[in-house]
Design an enzyme around this catalytic site. Structure first.
Site, PDB file in Angstrom:
ATOM      1  N   PHE A   1      40.732  36.302  37.471  1.00  0.00           N
ATOM      2  CA  PHE A   1      40.024  37.183  36.541  1.00  0.00           C
ATOM      3  C   PHE A   1      40.934  37.822  35.506  1.00  0.00           C
ATOM      4  CE2 PHE A   1      41.595  40.325  39.559  1.00  0.00           C
ATOM      5  CZ  PHE A   1      41.923  41.393  38.743  1.00  0.00           C
TER       6      PHE A   1
ATOM      7  N   LYS B   1      36.977  25.768  37.293  1.00  0.00           N
ATOM      8  CA  LYS B   1      36.171  26.741  38.031  1.00  0.00           C
ATOM      9  C   LYS B   1      36.778  28.108  37.749  1.00  0.00           C
ATOM     10  CE  LYS B   1      35.823  29.203  41.116  1.00  0.00           C
ATOM     11  NZ  LYS B   1      35.590  30.716  41.079  1.00  0.00           N
TER      12      LYS B   1
ATOM     13  N   GLU C   1      34.579  34.146  39.052  1.00  0.00           N
ATOM     14  CA  GLU C   1      33.188  34.584  38.944  1.00  0.00           C
ATOM     15  C   GLU C   1      33.077  36.022  38.452  1.00  0.00           C
ATOM     16  OE1 GLU C   1      34.397  35.005  43.343  1.00  0.00           O
ATOM     17  OE2 GLU C   1      34.912  33.815  41.563  1.00  0.00           O
ATOM     18  N   ARG C   2      34.202  36.732  38.338  1.00  0.00           N
ATOM     19  CA  ARG C   2      34.162  38.109  37.859  1.00  0.00           C
ATOM     20  C   ARG C   2      34.028  38.188  36.338  1.00  0.00           C
ATOM     21  NH1 ARG C   2      38.830  41.411  41.219  1.00  0.00           N
ATOM     22  NH2 ARG C   2      37.753  41.496  43.224  1.00  0.00           N
TER      23      ARG C   2
ATOM     24  N   CYS D   1      50.171  39.455  36.859  1.00  0.00           N
ATOM     25  CA  CYS D   1      51.136  39.014  37.869  1.00  0.00           C
ATOM     26  C   CYS D   1      52.565  39.241  37.393  1.00  0.00           C
ATOM     27  CB  CYS D   1      50.904  37.561  38.247  1.00  0.00           C
ATOM     28  SG  CYS D   1      50.996  36.420  36.879  1.00  0.00           S
TER      29      CYS D   1
ATOM     30  N   GLU E   1      51.218  44.019  46.884  1.00  0.00           N
ATOM     31  CA  GLU E   1      50.602  43.973  45.562  1.00  0.00           C
ATOM     32  C   GLU E   1      49.411  44.930  45.495  1.00  0.00           C
ATOM     33  OE1 GLU E   1      49.948  40.389  42.508  1.00  0.00           O
ATOM     34  OE2 GLU E   1      48.813  40.178  44.365  1.00  0.00           O
TER      35      GLU E   1
END
Length: 487
Positions: free
Chosen positions: A155, A179, A182-183, A288, A388
């Protein structure tokens, strides 16, 4: 605000056509700043994935036959479409993921750089030869496409990370299935709309399937998928890598990070502090490459000086909607992300950590706002210092000197990135030599490599041998074939 009935349900892109997912379940896609419903995301299942994979498999042989210079021209046409629509894509990233417009524009720009780098594919695909390896014997190595490759993307960079994978994969002669998260999948959908509207690639060469876990499972299990590119949290990266190995798929799985920024005793704070602010709190810490630990080297007086400078700078940042040009710190992607970050801060506080700056402001209109938060940890091995968070929370750790600071940074199970702030060439070299991370910054807060170099995390930040971007991408999306000839 759109109602459930008014919100459009996104479609999958399969074989050059927009089609409804067979799955009936869907998720709400909401603006993280306002909570407004923007779209419905279908939770595609195995049959939807199968249709996309079969379309890719059918299209790939003919696409492989297209000469590399022609594939490069298609990639350049794709680049031109992205450039023309850059502002629209950036606005969509802000609306769907939440980051500021400036940050979103930078993300789209970095994605375009990846497309530009992939356009050099006629050069990048060149093999090697050794004439006369023995009497009358010649040896040559060539690169050929893997076949059907899938990308499962996160995301936090909904435009850039799909563009890490798509251009290299298709330039190498593969067919591609995306793919997206989905967020916030609308930037990925818009990228595929541009491909469709301008007929950049033949039908089936690029496909898009929306969904969550079931779609990922179907990709992992499908025997017609040859390779998988993934970016996400470390535990999921390990799962993707393991499952891919079990089914004979090539995999590059980029995982999480806990990046330390070292402030050396001789660092120029006027330059270091703004860079630390951008690294720790840009995109609400949801990168990241975000620096989420600041290791302050020096005596007690230096520790106090640096802490005060960091607190003053963080307190001056404005938290708000990403679309507001005055915003420095955008909302997090969803309320549950903010709740998790706050829970980690609360746990650290109960264990004796000092809250130097408390950014817990109640979540805002959509429940996703967390202002800059600074925590001086009591235990340098605590979760706040080692795990994290993926939010605008900066842990502060003390070290007596540079050697101790490097030892702390190397104690992390992650090795994605790190930075040092110093005015000493000797200190910079000692850091560069000794640190156990793949992407380093010297007086730079976010050490993001340009697209011509690999995104080269170490340790638990990567599963697989080959990274995204640069020459690693070409190695990943091709197989080497060695031909030995005697006439």
């Amino acid at each position: 605000m759109a109602t459930l009935a008014e919100a459009r349900t996104l479609q999958n892109y399969v074989a050059g056509r927009w089609v409804d997912a067979e799955a009936s379940d869907a998720l709400d896609d909401r603006d993280p700043a306002t909570g407004e419903l923007a779209a419905r995301i279908p939770l595609s299942g195995a049959s939807d994935v199968d249709a996309a994979v079969r379309a890719a498999r059918a299209a790939q042989p003919a696409w492989r036959e297209v000469p590399p210079p022609e594939r490069a021209r298609a990639v350049l046409a794709f680049r031109d479409a992205l450039v023309r629509n850059r502002q629209e894509l950036a606005a969509l990233v802000t609306a769907d993921m939440g980051k500021t417009l400036a940050d979103a524009d930078g993300e789209v720009g970095r994605g375009i750089e990846s497309v530009e780098a992939a356009a050099a594919i006629p050069h990048l695909l060149k093999g090697e030869t050794l004439e006369g390896a023995a009497r009358g014997l010649d040896v040559e190595m060539v690169r050929q496409p893997v076949g059907v490759v899938a990308a499962i993307t996160p995301f936090n960079f909904p435009a850039m990370i799909p563009l890490w994978f798509l251009p290299y994969a298709v330039a190498c002669g593969n067919a591609f299935l995306l793919k997206p998260s989905e967020r916030d999948p609308r930037p990925s959908a818009r990228i595929c709309e541009l491909i469709d509207e301008e007929e950049i690639f033949p039908p089936g060469v690029v496909n898009l399937v929306h969904g969550g876990r079931e779609a990922v499972e179907a990709i992992l299990e499908h025997d017609e998928v040859d390779a998988i590119s993934f970016v996400g949290q470390a535990s999921t990266a390990r799962l993707i890598a393991t499952r891919s190995a079990e089914t004979g798929k090539r995999v590059q799985a980029l995982g999480g990070a806990k990046n330390s920024m070292i402030v050396a005793e001789d660092a120029d704070l006027e330059r270091a502090v703004p860079a630390i602010m951008g690294s720790a709190f840009g995109a609400a810490g949801q990168r990241c490459l975000a620096g989420s630990v600041c290791v302050i080297a020096g005596d007690e007086q230096r520790q106090t000086e640096v802490r005060r400078a960091l607190r003053d700078a963080a307190e001056a940042l404005t938290t708000g909607p990403g679309g507001d040009p005055d915003t420095d710190v955008c909302p997090m992607v969803a309320p549950e992300a903010r709740e998790r970050a706050e829970a980690m801060v609360a746990a650290a506080e109960s264990d004796g950590a000092e809250i130097v700056l408390d950014g817990r402001i109640g979540g805002g209109d959509a429940g996703a706002m967390l202002a800059p938060t600074l925590v001086e940890v009591s235990d340098p091995e605590s979760d706040l210092a080692r795990e994290e968070i993926f939010g605008p929370v900066l842990a502060l750790v003390s070290a007596p000197d540079l050697a101790a600071a490097i030892d702390f940074a190397n104690g992390s199970r992650y090795g994605n990135a790190g930075s040092i702030f110093t005015t000493s060439g000797a200190a910079a070299r000692a850091y560069r030599w000794g640190i156990e991370a793949g992407m380093l910054g010297v007086n730079i807060g976010v050490p993001a490599p340009v697209a011509w170099f690999p995104f080269s995390g170490w340790k638990d930040s990567i599963d697989g041998d080959l990274h995204a971007n640069g020459p690693d991408a070409v190695d990943f999306y091709t197989r080497k074939k060695v031909v030995t000839t005697r006439w």
